[in-house]
Every structure is written in structure tokens, then in C-alpha cells.
Design an enzyme around this catalytic site. Structure first.
Site, PDB file in Angstrom:
ATOM      1  N   ILE A  21       0.833  -1.209   0.000  1.00  0.00           N
ATOM      2  CA  ILE A  21       0.000   0.000   0.000  1.00  0.00           C
ATOM      3  C   ILE A  21       0.871   1.265   0.000  1.00  0.00           C
ATOM      4  O   ILE A  21       0.554   2.253  -0.669  1.00  0.00           O
ATOM      5  CB  ILE A  21      -0.937  -0.014   1.241  1.00  0.00           C
ATOM      6  CG1 ILE A  21      -1.948  -1.157   1.124  1.00  0.00           C
ATOM      7  CG2 ILE A  21      -1.651   1.328   1.410  1.00  0.00           C
ATOM      8  CD1 ILE A  21      -2.754  -1.429   2.393  1.00  0.00           C
TER       9      ILE A  21
ATOM     10  N   ASP B   7      11.801   2.846   4.865  1.00  0.00           N
ATOM     11  CA  ASP B   7      11.478   1.432   5.132  1.00  0.00           C
ATOM     12  C   ASP B   7      12.639   0.770   5.837  1.00  0.00           C
ATOM     13  O   ASP B   7      13.801   1.128   5.635  1.00  0.00           O
ATOM     14  CB  ASP B   7      11.171   0.692   3.821  1.00  0.00           C
ATOM     15  CG  ASP B   7      10.246  -0.504   4.027  1.00  0.00           C
ATOM     16  OD1 ASP B   7       9.069  -0.423   3.622  1.00  0.00           O
ATOM     17  OD2 ASP B   7      10.700  -1.519   4.617  1.00  0.00           O
TER      18      ASP B   7
ATOM     19  N   VAL C  73      10.540   2.474  12.285  1.00  0.00           N
ATOM     20  CA  VAL C  73       9.549   3.342  12.947  1.00  0.00           C
ATOM     21  C   VAL C  73       9.508   3.167  14.463  1.00  0.00           C
ATOM     22  O   VAL C  73       8.891   3.974  15.161  1.00  0.00           O
ATOM     23  CB  VAL C  73       8.119   3.144  12.379  1.00  0.00           C
ATOM     24  CG1 VAL C  73       8.032   3.551  10.922  1.00  0.00           C
ATOM     25  CG2 VAL C  73       7.609   1.712  12.584  1.00  0.00           C
TER      26      VAL C  73
ATOM     27  N   ASN D 167       2.234   4.367   7.489  1.00  0.00           N
ATOM     28  CA  ASN D 167       1.715   3.174   6.809  1.00  0.00           C
ATOM     29  C   ASN D 167       2.384   1.877   7.285  1.00  0.00           C
ATOM     30  O   ASN D 167       1.759   0.829   7.243  1.00  0.00           O
ATOM     31  CB  ASN D 167       1.930   3.367   5.294  1.00  0.00           C
ATOM     32  CG  ASN D 167       1.811   2.085   4.519  1.00  0.00           C
ATOM     33  OD1 ASN D 167       0.713   1.596   4.274  1.00  0.00           O
ATOM     34  ND2 ASN D 167       2.957   1.511   4.118  1.00  0.00           N
TER      35      ASN D 167
ATOM     36  N   TYR E  45      -3.396  -7.457  16.635  1.00  0.00           N
ATOM     37  CA  TYR E  45      -3.431  -6.575  15.450  1.00  0.00           C
ATOM     38  C   TYR E  45      -4.653  -5.654  15.529  1.00  0.00           C
ATOM     39  O   TYR E  45      -4.534  -4.442  15.342  1.00  0.00           O
ATOM     40  CB  TYR E  45      -3.472  -7.436  14.183  1.00  0.00           C
ATOM     41  CG  TYR E  45      -3.538  -6.639  12.892  1.00  0.00           C
ATOM     42  CD1 TYR E  45      -2.398  -6.048  12.356  1.00  0.00           C
ATOM     43  CD2 TYR E  45      -4.734  -6.490  12.195  1.00  0.00           C
ATOM     44  CE1 TYR E  45      -2.446  -5.322  11.169  1.00  0.00           C
ATOM     45  CE2 TYR E  45      -4.797  -5.770  11.009  1.00  0.00           C
ATOM     46  CZ  TYR E  45      -3.643  -5.187  10.499  1.00  0.00           C
ATOM     47  OH  TYR E  45      -3.699  -4.465   9.329  1.00  0.00           O
TER      48      TYR E  45
ATOM     49  N   LYS F 156      -4.869  -1.503  15.749  1.00  0.00           N
ATOM     50  CA  LYS F 156      -5.565  -0.706  14.731  1.00  0.00           C
ATOM     51  C   LYS F 156      -6.715   0.090  15.346  1.00  0.00           C
ATOM     52  O   LYS F 156      -7.008   1.208  14.907  1.00  0.00           O
ATOM     53  CB  LYS F 156      -6.044  -1.608  13.585  1.00  0.00           C
ATOM     54  CG  LYS F 156      -4.891  -2.230  12.793  1.00  0.00           C
ATOM     55  CD  LYS F 156      -4.010  -1.161  12.132  1.00  0.00           C
ATOM     56  CE  LYS F 156      -2.893  -1.721  11.281  1.00  0.00           C
ATOM     57  NZ  LYS F 156      -2.091  -0.677  10.630  1.00  0.00           N
TER      58      LYS F 156
ATOM     59  N   VAL G 112      -9.401  -6.219   3.216  1.00  0.00           N
ATOM     60  CA  VAL G 112      -8.200  -6.952   2.787  1.00  0.00           C
ATOM     61  C   VAL G 112      -7.682  -6.402   1.452  1.00  0.00           C
ATOM     62  O   VAL G 112      -8.456  -6.164   0.527  1.00  0.00           O
ATOM     63  CB  VAL G 112      -8.498  -8.461   2.629  1.00  0.00           C
ATOM     64  CG1 VAL G 112      -7.274  -9.201   2.095  1.00  0.00           C
ATOM     65  CG2 VAL G 112      -8.950  -9.065   3.945  1.00  0.00           C
TER      66      VAL G 112
HETATM   67  P1  NAD Z   1       3.401  -4.872   3.341  1.00  0.00           P
HETATM   68  O1  NAD Z   1       3.933  -5.928   4.203  1.00  0.00           O
HETATM   69  O2  NAD Z   1       3.211  -5.143   1.885  1.00  0.00           O
HETATM   70  O3  NAD Z   1       4.274  -3.530   3.477  1.00  0.00           O
HETATM   71  C1  NAD Z   1       4.605  -3.010   4.750  1.00  0.00           C
HETATM   72  C2  NAD Z   1       5.978  -2.362   4.691  1.00  0.00           C
HETATM   73  O4  NAD Z   1       6.290  -1.887   6.023  1.00  0.00           O
HETATM   74  C3  NAD Z   1       7.102  -3.329   4.302  1.00  0.00           C
HETATM   75  O5  NAD Z   1       7.866  -2.800   3.226  1.00  0.00           O
HETATM   76  C4  NAD Z   1       7.960  -3.445   5.575  1.00  0.00           C
HETATM   77  O6  NAD Z   1       9.351  -3.622   5.318  1.00  0.00           O
HETATM   78  C5  NAD Z   1       7.677  -2.108   6.250  1.00  0.00           C
HETATM   79  N1  NAD Z   1       7.984  -2.137   7.691  1.00  0.00           N
HETATM   80  C6  NAD Z   1       7.710  -3.122   8.572  1.00  0.00           C
HETATM   81  N2  NAD Z   1       8.225  -2.831   9.778  1.00  0.00           N
HETATM   82  C7  NAD Z   1       8.823  -1.619   9.663  1.00  0.00           C
HETATM   83  C8  NAD Z   1       9.538  -0.799  10.569  1.00  0.00           C
HETATM   84  N3  NAD Z   1       9.792  -1.180  11.843  1.00  0.00           N
HETATM   85  N4  NAD Z   1       9.986   0.405  10.123  1.00  0.00           N
HETATM   86  C9  NAD Z   1       9.798   0.773   8.825  1.00  0.00           C
HETATM   87  N5  NAD Z   1       9.159   0.014   7.919  1.00  0.00           N
HETATM   88  C10 NAD Z   1       8.671  -1.168   8.337  1.00  0.00           C
HETATM   89  O7  NAD Z   1       1.990  -4.432   3.999  1.00  0.00           O
HETATM   90  P2  NAD Z   1       0.743  -3.616   3.395  1.00  0.00           P
HETATM   91  O8  NAD Z   1      -0.335  -4.593   3.147  1.00  0.00           O
HETATM   92  O9  NAD Z   1       1.190  -2.702   2.334  1.00  0.00           O
HETATM   93  O10 NAD Z   1       0.320  -2.800   4.710  1.00  0.00           O
HETATM   94  C11 NAD Z   1       0.541  -1.416   4.887  1.00  0.00           C
HETATM   95  C12 NAD Z   1      -0.367  -0.938   6.004  1.00  0.00           C
HETATM   96  O11 NAD Z   1      -1.736  -1.161   5.659  1.00  0.00           O
HETATM   97  C13 NAD Z   1      -0.152  -1.655   7.339  1.00  0.00           C
HETATM   98  O12 NAD Z   1      -0.231  -0.722   8.391  1.00  0.00           O
HETATM   99  C14 NAD Z   1      -1.316  -2.629   7.397  1.00  0.00           C
HETATM  100  O13 NAD Z   1      -1.650  -2.981   8.724  1.00  0.00           O
HETATM  101  C15 NAD Z   1      -2.407  -1.826   6.713  1.00  0.00           C
HETATM  102  N6  NAD Z   1      -3.499  -2.620   6.149  1.00  0.00           N
HETATM  103  C16 NAD Z   1      -3.226  -3.620   5.262  1.00  0.00           C
HETATM  104  C17 NAD Z   1      -4.280  -4.379   4.768  1.00  0.00           C
HETATM  105  C18 NAD Z   1      -4.042  -5.542   3.815  1.00  0.00           C
HETATM  106  O14 NAD Z   1      -4.933  -6.395   3.681  1.00  0.00           O
HETATM  107  N7  NAD Z   1      -2.919  -5.593   3.135  1.00  0.00           N
HETATM  108  C19 NAD Z   1      -5.608  -4.098   5.158  1.00  0.00           C
HETATM  109  C20 NAD Z   1      -5.829  -3.060   6.051  1.00  0.00           C
HETATM  110  C21 NAD Z   1      -4.769  -2.323   6.546  1.00  0.00           C
END
Ligand code: NAD
Length: 298
Positions: free
Chosen positions: A22, A41, A65, A91, A156, A160, A190
Site C-alpha cells: 500500500i 522502510d 519506525v 503506513n 493486530y 488498529k 483486505v
Molecule cells: P506490506 O507488508 O506489503 O508492506 C509493509 C511495509 O512496512 C514493508 O515494506 C515493511 O518492510 C515495512 N515495515 C515493517 N516494519 C517496519 C519498521 N519497523 N519500520 C519501517 N518500515 C517497516 O503491507 P501492506 O499490506 O502494504 O500494509 C501497509 C499498512 O496497511 C499496514 O499498516 C497494514 O496494517 C495496513 N493494512 C493492510 C491491509 C491488507 O490487507 N494488506 C488491510 C488493512 C490495513
């Protein structure tokens, strides 16, 4: 008369966890609006590849982060290279899934540190810069698990939900301080990313593409919308759930299989993601943790 959308061109955004998923889609969408984007990242190699792919108005920077000095250095370097940060998208997040009764303490701690305290840190450090300047917009990525407790993702869901409460409260403080900083939170269903892979399906809810969440973020920045549901129709389900007696709302969730989205995850399909997520907080030394849905758990 409808308000004119705010012009984003020329502004600078910092996006945490934007190497993939995302965050990456959001970087792409903000660049298309004429913004400059700092990609932070913990996976610097992937962040570098993403920046190379997205073009010259982006910069890839290391970021954990959970670490104040790392976050602060990320902002300093982003501002040196791109100019004052107008937008922060918090994010970065992880979602190890599994039963709460089986969850080890390190997994829970890692989720709280990244998904919640990482957002707290990012907001504090961004507000230090935005409040004196009298402008800025912080967008926190929550989830629909920030409004509904999702079985299979209890900690989780807790993080959130906390992001929703945090954003609402700080928004109130900004109003009391007469500080001109906007705050939004985004609640996707999702999404087709590594984090969202191998999950169960809910009736009538289609898996989103990252670009759909990115478009909703652009719209929030343009309009100042606070509560951002993706898809927008999910707000109706949420409102109905609040109005119905608990017995009926829980029955509705069961009928739609919403309670199986995380609880019904496919362990083998998620193995690669779960292993990556378990390394997402470099400073947290591995100890007695059990894998969630990783080796031997299926
Ligand atoms: P993803 O795993 O594809 O990407 C997340 C990124 O965060 C990764 O590149 C990872 O390296 C980075 N990351 C993890 N820990 C970190 C840290 N300590 N410091 C810096 N970077 C860090 O996940 P995504 O699906 O793109 O999710 C992004 C956000 O959206 C998250 O907060 C997730 O909870 C939320 N979200 C995702 C979904 C889904 O279904 N994919 C749904 C609702 C909310």
C-alpha cells in the site's frame, strides 16, 4: 457548492513502509499528483528498488519506525533532499495472524511497537515540524480491524483500534490548540499485498488492490476527510453493526464469514510473509518466540 480539491502538486510527502504494498502504491499516486515522496522502510534494498522504479522525485531512506532517532533522521534527510514535509503517511505495519491464546509475547510486543508506537512517534515528530509551520496533513493507516475485532488477529485489531482513537484524540487537541494540521485515518478491507495474502474470504467483500487504497488517500488529502473507509460501502456495514442488537450483528458477521478472514488464514500461503514480519523490528532480539503461522504451525 462543493469545495475545490486542495492542490497537492509541489508538496512533499514522507511515507513509512513504502518499499512495497500500500505504501508503494501511495507513493506512486502522490507522485502522479506532482508531489515529491520520501520512501522510508526497514527494508532499504526494496525501498531503493521502489524509488528507482518510481523516478526522480522520490528518495529511499532507511527507517525503523520503532526507533526515535531513526525516525528523526528520516525526516531530517527527507527535508534536506525534498523540502519541508507537508504530508506524513504512517503506513508501516505488520500482521502476524494466529490464535491469541497461542501468541508469544515478542510477537505481540513487535506489533504494538510497529503498528501503534511507530505511529505515535511519527505523529509527535511530524507535529514538531508541522504545528510551528501552521500546516500539514498526517494520514494514519488503520484497518477495518480498527473498527471490528477480528478473530485470528486480536493484538493486530487492538493496535488498529488504538490508531483510530489516537488520531481522533490528537485531532481534538489540534482543534483546541488552534493548530492548522489535518489528521485522517484509513480503514481498508483486505488488500492484495504480501501482508494481505492467504487470508479467508468474506461474502460480498472483494479483495482490494493497493491502488484503490492509494486513491482513497489522495482523496483524503484533497478533501481533508477524516474517516476513510475503503471501500466506501464498508461504512454502511459498520453503522448497521452498531445499530443492531449484538446478537444480530454477530450473527451477521458469522453469516458473511467476516469472522473467518484472519482466523481462516492459510498458514502455508503466509509462511514467507510471516517470516519477513518477524524480522520487522531489528532492535527486538529474538528470544522464546514461537512462529505464528510459520514453520511447524500448520
Ligand atoms: P506490506 O507488508 O506489503 O508492506 C509493509 C511495509 O512496512 C514493508 O515494506 C515493511 O518492510 C515495512 N515495515 C515493517 N516494519 C517496519 C519498521 N519497523 N519500520 C519501517 N518500515 C517497516 O503491507 P501492506 O499490506 O502494504 O500494509 C501497509 C499498512 O496497511 C499496514 O499498516 C497494514 O496494517 C495496513 N493494512 C493492510 C491491509 C491488507 O490487507 N494488506 C488491510 C488493512 C490495513
Amino acid at each position: 457548492m462543493a469545495k475545490q480539491p486542495r492542490i497537492l502538486a509541489g508538496q512533499t510527502a514522507a511515507i513509512t513502509g513504502a518499499a512495497r504494498g500500500i505504501g508503494k502504491a501511495t507513493a506512486r499516486a502522490l507522485l502522479a499528483q506532482g508531489m515529491k515522496v520520501a520512501i522510508g522502510d526497514v527494508d532499504l534494498a526494496a525501498a531503493g528498488q521502489t524509488a528507482a522504479e518510481l523516478g526522480p522525485s522520490t528518495v529511499a531512506l532507511p527507517l525503523d519506525v520503532t526507533d526515535r532517532s531513526s525516525f528523526s533522521a528520516f525526516f531530517d534527510r527527507a527535508e534536506e533532499q525534498l523540502g519541508p514535509i507537508d504530508v506524513l503517511v504512517n503506513n508501516a505495519g505488520i500482521m502476524p495472524v494466529g490464535r491469541f491464546v497461542d501468541e508469544d509475547d515478542l510477537t505481540a510486543q513487535r506489533m504494538v511497537d510497529i503498528n501503534l508506537h511507530g505511529v505515535i512517534l511519527g505523529m509527535k515528530l511530524a507535529l514538531e515540524r508541522m504545528v510551528p509551520r501552521g500546516s500539514g496533513h498526517i494520514v494514519n493507516i488503520s484497518s477495518q480491524a480498527g473498527k471490528f475485532g477480528a478473530p485470528g488477529g486480536a493484538t493486530y485489531s487492538a493496535t488498529k483500534h488504538a490508531v483510530v482513537g489516537l488520531t481522533e484524540a490528537v485531532r481534538g487537541e489540534m482543534r483546541l490548540m488552534k493548530a492548522d494540521v489535518d489528521l485522517s485515518y484509513v480503514m481498508p478491507f483486505v488488500v492484495n499485498t504480501e501482508l494481505g495474502g492467504g487470508l479467508g474470504a468474506a461474502r460480498g467483500m472483494k479483495v482490494l488492490q493497493p491502488a484503490e487504497v492509494a486513491d482513497a488517500i489522495v482523496e483524503a488529502l484533497q478533501t481533508g476527510r477524516v474517516e476513510v473507509w475503503v471501500p466506501k460501502s464498508a461504512k454502511r456495514t459498520s453503522t448497521l453493526g452498531v445499530l443492531l442488537p449484538r446478537r444480530l450483528s454477530e450473527g451477521m458477521a458469522r453469516a458473511l464469514k467476516a469472522d473467518q478472514v484472519l482466523a481462516g488464514a492459510d498458514a502455508s500461503a503466509r509462511r514467507g510473509y510471516e517470516l519477513r514480519a518477524s524480522k520487522s523490528e531489528p532492535a527486538l532480539a529474538p528470544g522464546s518466540e514461537k512462529p505464528q503461522l510459520t514453520e511447524g504451525a500448520d
